[in-house]
Design a protein around this motif. Sequence first.
Motif, PDB file in Angstrom:
ATOM      1  N   GLU A   1     116.392 -20.030 -12.689  1.00  0.00           N
ATOM      2  CA  GLU A   1     115.128 -20.378 -13.295  1.00  0.00           C
ATOM      3  C   GLU A   1     114.283 -21.073 -11.865  1.00  0.00           C
ATOM      4  O   GLU A   1     114.704 -21.908 -11.336  1.00  0.00           O
TER       5      GLU A   1
ATOM      6  N   ARG B   1     111.167 -22.610 -12.800  1.00  0.00           N
ATOM      7  CA  ARG B   1     110.381 -24.010 -13.448  1.00  0.00           C
ATOM      8  C   ARG B   1     111.345 -24.839 -14.309  1.00  0.00           C
ATOM      9  O   ARG B   1     112.163 -24.179 -14.933  1.00  0.00           O
ATOM     10  N   PRO B   2     111.278 -25.945 -14.024  1.00  0.00           N
ATOM     11  CA  PRO B   2     112.466 -26.839 -14.882  1.00  0.00           C
ATOM     12  C   PRO B   2     112.351 -26.800 -16.387  1.00  0.00           C
ATOM     13  O   PRO B   2     113.231 -26.788 -16.950  1.00  0.00           O
ATOM     14  N   ALA B   3     110.940 -26.627 -17.176  1.00  0.00           N
ATOM     15  CA  ALA B   3     110.777 -26.126 -18.354  1.00  0.00           C
ATOM     16  C   ALA B   3     111.761 -25.067 -19.023  1.00  0.00           C
ATOM     17  O   ALA B   3     112.379 -25.035 -19.846  1.00  0.00           O
ATOM     18  N   SER B   4     111.712 -23.804 -17.968  1.00  0.00           N
ATOM     19  CA  SER B   4     112.580 -22.718 -18.192  1.00  0.00           C
ATOM     20  C   SER B   4     113.961 -22.912 -18.095  1.00  0.00           C
ATOM     21  O   SER B   4     114.587 -22.432 -19.352  1.00  0.00           O
TER      22      SER B   4
ATOM     23  N   GLU C   1     115.429 -25.873 -18.729  1.00  0.00           N
ATOM     24  CA  GLU C   1     115.682 -26.694 -19.869  1.00  0.00           C
ATOM     25  C   GLU C   1     115.799 -25.733 -21.126  1.00  0.00           C
ATOM     26  O   GLU C   1     116.489 -26.172 -22.009  1.00  0.00           O
ATOM     27  N   SER C   2     115.065 -24.908 -21.382  1.00  0.00           N
ATOM     28  CA  SER C   2     115.011 -24.131 -22.445  1.00  0.00           C
ATOM     29  C   SER C   2     116.144 -23.267 -22.543  1.00  0.00           C
ATOM     30  O   SER C   2     116.827 -23.220 -23.732  1.00  0.00           O
TER      31      SER C   2
ATOM     32  N   TYR D   1     119.007 -25.770 -23.827  1.00  0.00           N
ATOM     33  CA  TYR D   1     118.868 -25.808 -25.188  1.00  0.00           C
ATOM     34  C   TYR D   1     119.091 -24.541 -26.037  1.00  0.00           C
ATOM     35  O   TYR D   1     120.242 -24.754 -27.110  1.00  0.00           O
TER      36      TYR D   1
END
Length: 95
Positions: free
Chosen positions: A64, A66-69, A71-72, A75
């Motif tokens: 990934e 992006r960190p948000a990607s 992180e998802s 999860y």
Amino acid sequence: METALVDQGFKSAVVDHGAALGIGVDIVQRNPADRGFVPQPKRWVIEQTYGTLAPHRRPVRDYEHRPASSESRVYWAMSDVMARRHTSSPSWRGA
């Protein structure tokens, strides 16, 4: 993040870098009397989490951008782990 735990292989450069970022860095020292593999306190929890994510493959590799990607993906993998534990269904490996 307030504190980072690192292996004893890291030296003062990591501690100095963490201090510059406002992060406390604690070097986990191994007891010299121990032989073989001995889980270290606190770090064992993190290593166990990595072991839980390992079968899901994508969170283990750094695909990934992006960190948000990223992180998802974590999860997603942990939701699968929790659902399987709750329902007692076997993993995809048949274990």
